[in-house]
Design a protein around this motif. Structure first.
Motif, PDB file in Angstrom:
ATOM      1  N   UNK A  65       0.583  -1.321   0.063  1.00  0.00           N
ATOM      2  CA  UNK A  65      -0.067   0.232  -0.388  1.00  0.00           C
ATOM      3  C   UNK A  65       0.879   1.154  -0.403  1.00  0.00           C
ATOM      4  N   UNK A  66       1.609   1.405   0.842  1.00  0.00           N
ATOM      5  CA  UNK A  66       3.000   2.770   0.809  1.00  0.00           C
ATOM      6  C   UNK A  66       3.095   2.942  -0.830  1.00  0.00           C
ATOM      7  N   UNK A  67       3.558   1.690  -1.703  1.00  0.00           N
ATOM      8  CA  UNK A  67       3.555   2.513  -3.357  1.00  0.00           C
ATOM      9  C   UNK A  67       2.534   3.282  -3.819  1.00  0.00           C
ATOM     10  N   UNK A  68       1.232   2.810  -3.433  1.00  0.00           N
ATOM     11  CA  UNK A  68      -0.087   4.101  -3.985  1.00  0.00           C
ATOM     12  C   UNK A  68      -0.386   4.799  -3.310  1.00  0.00           C
ATOM     13  N   UNK A  69       0.396   5.148  -2.293  1.00  0.00           N
ATOM     14  CA  UNK A  69       0.137   6.168  -1.603  1.00  0.00           C
ATOM     15  C   UNK A  69       1.285   7.321  -1.811  1.00  0.00           C
ATOM     16  N   UNK A  70       2.596   6.746  -2.036  1.00  0.00           N
ATOM     17  CA  UNK A  70       3.597   8.020  -2.745  1.00  0.00           C
ATOM     18  C   UNK A  70       3.213   7.856  -4.617  1.00  0.00           C
ATOM     19  N   UNK A  71       2.420   7.242  -4.994  1.00  0.00           N
ATOM     20  CA  UNK A  71       2.275   7.671  -6.297  1.00  0.00           C
ATOM     21  C   UNK A  71       1.235   8.975  -6.470  1.00  0.00           C
ATOM     22  N   UNK A  72       0.381   8.608  -4.750  1.00  0.00           N
ATOM     23  CA  UNK A  72      -0.622   9.406  -5.434  1.00  0.00           C
ATOM     24  C   UNK A  72      -0.338  10.443  -5.173  1.00  0.00           C
ATOM     25  N   UNK A  73       0.370  11.151  -4.036  1.00  0.00           N
ATOM     26  CA  UNK A  73       1.428  12.450  -3.857  1.00  0.00           C
ATOM     27  C   UNK A  73       2.201  12.746  -4.858  1.00  0.00           C
ATOM     28  N   UNK A  74       2.964  11.975  -5.641  1.00  0.00           N
ATOM     29  CA  UNK A  74       4.098  12.560  -6.511  1.00  0.00           C
ATOM     30  C   UNK A  74       2.799  13.377  -7.937  1.00  0.00           C
ATOM     31  N   UNK A  75       1.388  12.415  -7.935  1.00  0.00           N
ATOM     32  CA  UNK A  75       1.021  11.864  -9.253  1.00  0.00           C
ATOM     33  C   UNK A  75       0.288  14.103  -8.749  1.00  0.00           C
ATOM     34  N   UNK A  76      -0.043  14.432  -7.620  1.00  0.00           N
ATOM     35  CA  UNK A  76      -0.814  15.186  -7.257  1.00  0.00           C
ATOM     36  C   UNK A  76      -0.303  16.582  -7.382  1.00  0.00           C
ATOM     37  N   UNK A  77       1.319  15.637  -6.882  1.00  0.00           N
ATOM     38  CA  UNK A  77       1.952  16.999  -6.545  1.00  0.00           C
ATOM     39  C   UNK A  77       2.605  17.594  -8.474  1.00  0.00           C
ATOM     40  N   UNK A  78       2.919  17.409  -9.170  1.00  0.00           N
ATOM     41  CA  UNK A  78       3.098  16.948 -10.406  1.00  0.00           C
ATOM     42  C   UNK A  78       1.364  17.781 -11.386  1.00  0.00           C
ATOM     43  N   UNK A  79       0.410  17.562 -11.166  1.00  0.00           N
ATOM     44  CA  UNK A  79      -0.799  18.262 -11.328  1.00  0.00           C
ATOM     45  C   UNK A  79      -0.664  19.652 -10.853  1.00  0.00           C
ATOM     46  N   UNK A  80      -0.920  19.589  -9.586  1.00  0.00           N
ATOM     47  CA  UNK A  80      -0.638  20.262  -9.240  1.00  0.00           C
ATOM     48  C   UNK A  80       0.322  21.759  -9.447  1.00  0.00           C
ATOM     49  N   UNK A  81       1.573  21.585  -9.994  1.00  0.00           N
ATOM     50  CA  UNK A  81       3.060  21.814 -10.830  1.00  0.00           C
ATOM     51  C   UNK A  81       2.440  22.314 -12.422  1.00  0.00           C
ATOM     52  N   UNK A  82       0.887  21.037 -12.522  1.00  0.00           N
ATOM     53  CA  UNK A  82       1.282  21.384 -14.326  1.00  0.00           C
ATOM     54  C   UNK A  82      -0.237  21.969 -15.127  1.00  0.00           C
ATOM     55  N   UNK A  83      -0.852  21.137 -14.160  1.00  0.00           N
ATOM     56  CA  UNK A  83      -2.162  21.171 -14.212  1.00  0.00           C
ATOM     57  C   UNK A  83      -3.071  19.965 -15.495  1.00  0.00           C
TER      58      UNK A  83
END
Length: 756
Positions: A656-674
Motif C-alpha cells: 500500500x505504501x507504493x500507491x500512496x507515494x504515487x498518489x502524492x507524487x502525481x498530485x504534486x505534478x498535477x498541481x505544478x502543471x495542471x
C-alpha cells in the motif's frame, strides 16, 4: 472427486482451432469432440484465437474469434461468454497464442468472466521469466483447477509457483481409440511395402531435431538397407513466413550429402488427424528427436503410444515419463550415434519390437479420448461449486473520508504499533519511528476530520519522534520493543529522513502553536545532519520535510539549503544513471519509489529551476508507465523487484505504501502543471486500494479506515499493519484535499471477491 451433483451442460472453450495449423488447435477440436461424445447434450462453444493476419473459415462450433493482439476482442469475447449461458470457462493455455507480454491479454478476459475457470497448461517452465511467472500465478489464483498432462508438470507448478497439489490435476493427452493395426496392410496404403518405416511428425522447425535422425541414418541403413525415414508435416507457418522452405531444403541437402537421400521421404502437408493415424499404423518405429527438454507434452508422441508404436526419443519431460517401463527407448539430445544404436537394436530384434508394441498399446488404453473426456467432465462438475461471496466495492468512484478507527486500534499511550495479526495489534514487534512519523503527518492532513482526538494522537506520535532523537549520535532511533526499550542507538538513514519529514510537516501544518514550536526546534537540531545522508530516498524524505517547513516559514535558511543540495544531487543521479529505457535515479527499483521523483519536482518548483522540475516530471512519467499494466490499472512495483539492476519490475508483493507515494507524487505534478495525465495517474493509484488491481480485490475499508498489508502471489495479505493503514489514510486525505473526485474506473467487474 466430489461434485456438485449437477452436471455441466454448457461450457465456453478458448484455444486455437482448425483450420488453424498447430497442435493446440488439434487438441482443442479433439477435446471438444470427445466432451460432446461423452455427454451428448453438452453445449461447447469455441472461442478461437486468431494469430496476426490469420483469416480462417471456422466450423459452426466456433462462435467467436479473438484477435491475438486486439484487447477489444478479449473484452467482447468476455461479454459474449457472460451472456451465452455458459456455466464454465475452459482455457487451453500456451504463452504464444495470446497477446500481450507472455500472453497477459488473456488475463483481461478471464477477470471479466464471472464463471468457474479450468485451465489446461500446455507449456510449464522451470525458470519462467517475470512476465511468464506473473501470467501463470494469475491464472492459478483465478482457476478452480489447473490441468497438466504429465506428473512432471504438477511437480513444477508445486515447486516453482507454490500451487497447492489439490488444485492440480494430471490428465494425459487424449488419443483416438483404434484397434492394434496390421502393419503390413497399413503400409500398403502408402506404398511402404517391404520397407522398415521410421516416422517423425509435426510442423517442421529446427527444434524438432530432424538433423539428428538424418545423421543417424547411414549407420541404420548399413544394417537395414530397407529403412525409410518419413518426415511428415508441413513447415511451421511462422518459419515459412520468415524464410520459405529454406529449412526443409537444408535437411534434404544434408540427406544427399550423407548418401541417404533414397531413405528419406518428406511429406509436406498439414495432416488431418485421421490421415495421421493411418500413417502411424504403417510405422515400425516412431521417432521424436526433439532438442528441447522442457516439453511437457507432445500430442504426436501420445498418438504413437496410443496406437502401439515402439518409440525412440530424446528424454524431454513428456517422453521420459511416458516411455518408462519399457514403453520406449531414450537417446541423449543430439546424439545421432545413440539413435542409430537404439533403432538398429529394435530393427534387429522382431520379438523385442513386438513386445514393446504391445506394452505401448496397453498404456495407450488409459489415454483414449473417452477416458480423458470423462476426467474433464468430472472436473467441470466439481468446479461448479458455490461461488465465493462477492460484495460491491464501496466508494470505487468517490472520495473516501478519513477514518481513524484502525489507526486508534494500533495506538497506545506510547505510539503506534508496527504490525498486526489480522486486525489485532501484534505487540511482539513493538514500535518504530517510521510509522509514528507517518502517523504524525496524518494527524495534520485530516482536514475536516481533525478534532480533539486527532490532536491528542498527534501529541503521542510527536512524543515518540522526540524520544527517538538521539543527539549523541545525531540520528533518530527507529525500533523500540513493546517493553519500551530502544533496540538500536541510531536507525537507518531512511528512518532518520522520514522522521525529519514528519517534523517539517508538523512545523508548518500543525494547528497548535506549541506543536509547531516543538517541531521547529527539533528540525533545527536534526536537519543539518541530513546533508550527510548517502541514500537517495533518505535525502528525498529530508527534502520533503524541508519543503513543507519552508511553505510555513519562508526564508528558513537550513530548509532552503537542504532543498538546493538534495535537489542538485537527485538531478545529478538521474543524469548519471538514466538510459533510453531506464529514466530513473538508481539502477534498481525499491520501495517508496515515487518519493524520489516527487522530491525533485518540488525542488524544481521551490528553486524555480525548470530543468530540475522537468527532469522530475520525466522520471515520474517513466515510473507511472511501468506501474500501469496493459489494462490500465495501477500495478505497484513488487518487493520481489528490489535489487534487480535495470530489470522490469516484478508484480509481487505489492505494498500500500507504493500507491500512496504515487498518489502524492502525481498530485504534486498535477498541481505544478495542471496536466490531466497526472490527475489520471493519481486516480489510478488511488483506485488500487478499492479493487482496481491485479487481483481485482479491494484491500481497504471505508468503514474503519483499515487496509490489508498488500497483494501477494496467492492473494491478499489479510494483516492490517500500521504502514498499510497509514498509507491508505494518507492517500485518502491527499485525494480529498486535492478536490479531485475519482472518475469512473475503466470497464472492470463492479465487484471484487472477498479475500477471506
Amino acid at each position: 472427486m466430489v461434485t456438485t451433483g449437477k452436471q455441466t451442460r454448457h461450457i465456453a472453450l478458448i484455444g486455437n482451432h482448425p483450420p488453424r495449423m498447430c497442435g493446440i488447435a488439434t487438441f482443442t477440436a479433439d477435446l471438444r469432440a470427445a466432451l460432446v461424445s461423452a455427454r451428448p447434450d453438452l453445449i461447447a462453444d469455441v472461442f478461437a484465437m486468431d494469430e496476426p493476419g490469420g483469416l480462417h473459415a471456422y466450423p459452426p462450433e466456433v462462435v467467436c474469434q479473438i484477435g491475438q493482439a486486439d484487447l477489444a476482442d478479449y473484452r467482447a469475447a468476455a461479454r459474449r461468454i457472460n451472456q451465452s449461458g455458459a456455466e464454465l470457462l475452459c482455457v487451453q493455455h500456451e504463452y504464444g497464442i495470446f497477446g500481450g507480454s507472455a500472453g497477459a491479454h488473456l488475463l483481461r478476459l478471464i477477470e471479466r468472466v464471472d464463471l468457474p475457470l479450468v485451465v489446461t497448461l500446455h507449456t510449464i517452465l522451470t525458470d519462467p521469466s517475470p512476465e511468464q511467472r506473473f501470467v501463470i500465478d494469475a491464472l492459478a489464483r483465478r482457476a478452480s483447477r489447473l490441468i497438466v498432462m504429465a506428473e512432471k508438470g504438477r511437480q513444477i507448478l508445486e515447486r516453482v509457483h507454490g500451487i497447492a497439489p489439490a488444485r492440480i490435476m494430471v490428465i494425459p493427452h487424449g488419443v483416438p481409440d483404434r484397434p492394434l493395426a496390421d502393419i503390413d496392410v497399413a503400409k500398403a496404403r502408402f506404398g511402404f511395402e517391404g520397407r522398415k518405416v521410421l516416422l517423425t511428425f509435426g510442423l517442421l522447425s529446427p527444434n524438432k531435431g530432424i538433423e539428428t535422425m538424418i545423421r543417424a541414418l547411414p549407420a541404420i541403413v548399413a544394417g537395414h538397407p530397407d529403412t525409410l525415414y518419413v518426415i511428415l508435416g508441413a513447415s511451421h507457418p511462422q518459419l515459412v513466413a520468415q524464410q520459405g522452405e529454406a529449412y526443409r531444403d537444408r535437411l534434404a541437402a544434408l540427406a544427399r550429402e550423407l548418401g541417404v537421400e533414397a531413405h528419406v521421404r518428406f511429406v509436406n502437408e498439414f495432416t488431418e488427424t485421421e490421415r495421421l493415424l493411418d500413417y502411424l499404423e504403417a510405422v515400425d518405429i516412431y521417432v521424436t528427436p526433439y532438442l528441447n527438454e522442457a516439453q511437457i507434452t507432445s500430442g504426436t508422441l501420445s498418438y504413437a503410444v496410443g496406437l502401439g508404436k515402439p518409440v525412440v526419443s530424446t528424454p524431454y519431460w513428456h517422453a521420459a515419463e511416458l516411455l518408462a517401463n519399457g514403453v520406449g527407448l531414450l537417446a541423449p539430445f543430439g546424439d545421432s550415434a545413440a539413435f542409430a544404436r537404439a533403432i538398429t537394436g529394435l530393427l534387429d530384434d522382431d520379438a523385442a519390437r513386438e513386445a514393446m508394441r504391445c506394452r505401448a498399446y496397453e498404456v495407450g488404453r488409459s489415454m483414449i479420448w473417452r477416458r480423458v473426456a470423462d476426467a474433464y467432465l468430472d472436473i467441470f462438475d466439481s468446479a461448479r461449486a458455490p461461488r465465493p461471496l462477492r460484495l460491491p466495492v464501496a466508494g470505487r468512484g468517490d472520495r473516501i473520508a478519513p477514518r481513524l478507527a484502525a489507526v486508534e486500534r494500533l495506538t497506545d499511550h506510547c505510539g503506534i504499533l508496527q504490525h498486526s495479526v489480522f486486525s489485532v495489534p501484534d505487540r511482539r514487534h513493538g514500535y518504530c519511528v517510521d510509522d509514528n512519523a507517518r502517523a504524525l503527518i496524518l494527524m495534520h492532513r485530516l482536514g475536516d476530520a481533525r478534532g480533539e482526538r486527532s490532536e491528542a494522537l498527534a501529541t503521542i506520535y510527536a512524543s515518540f519522534v522526540q524520544h527517538a532523537w538521539n543527539p549523541d549520535r545525531a540520528a533518530f532511533r527507529n525500533f523500540m520493543s513493546y517493553d519500551r526499550q530502544w533496540l538500536e542507538e541510531a536507525g537507518s538513514e531512511d528512518s532518520c529522513g522520514r522522521a525529519l519529514w514528519a517534523v517539517g510537516v508538523t512545523a508548518a501544518e500543525a494547528r497548535r502553536p506549541d506543536l509547531r514550536r516543538w517541531a521547529h526546534n527539533l528540525f533545527n537540531e536534526a536537519a543539518p545532519h541530513a546533508l550527510s545522508f548517502h541514500n537517495l530516498r533518505s535525502s528525498a524524505f529530508a527534502l520533503l520535510g524541508a519543503e513543507a517547513l519552508l511553505e510555513g516559514q519562508p526564508g528558513h535558511a537550513m530548509a532552503q539549503h537542504i532543498i538546493e543540495t538534495v535537489g542538485k544531487r537527485l538531478a545529478a543521479a538521474l543524469a548519471a544513471v538514466r538510459r533510453p529505457d531506464w529514466v530513473w535515479f538508481e539502477p534498481t527499483l525499491g520501495y517508496d519509489n515515487a518519493r524520489i521523483a516527487e522530491a525533485l519536482i518540488r525542488a524544481g518548483m521551490v528553486l524555480d529551476d525548470a530543468a530540475m522540475h522537468g527532469a522530475g516530471l520525466e522520471a515520474l512519467g517513466w515510473l507511472d508507465r511501468i506501474q500501469t499494466c496493459e489494462d490500465g490499472h495501477f500495478r505497484a512495483v513488487g518487493s520481489e523487484s528490489f535489487n534487480r539492476p535495470f530489470a522490469p519490475p516484478l508484480p509481487y508483493d505489492q505494498q500500500p505504501l507504493e500507491a500512496w507515494a504515487m498518489v502524492d507524487a502525481a498530485l504534486t505534478a498535477w498541481t505544478a502543471t495542471r496536466d490531466p495525465v497526472w490527475h489520471a495517474a493519481a486516480q489510478r493509484a488511488w483506485r488500487w486500494y478499492l479493487g482496481d488491481n491485479d487481483l481485482g480485490q479491494p484491500i481497504a475499508s471505508a468503514a474503519d479506515g483499515s487496509c490489508f498489508d498488500g497483494l501477494m502471489r496467492d492473494g491478499v495479505n489479510l494483516n492490517t499493519g500500521a504502514e498499510s493503514v497509514l498509507a491508505f489514510q494518507l492517500a485518502a486525505c491527499a485525494m480529498a484535499q486535492s478536490g479531485l473526485a475519482a472518475s469512473d474506473s475503466p470497464e472492470r467487474p463492479e465487484a471484487g471477491a472477498v479475500a477471506v
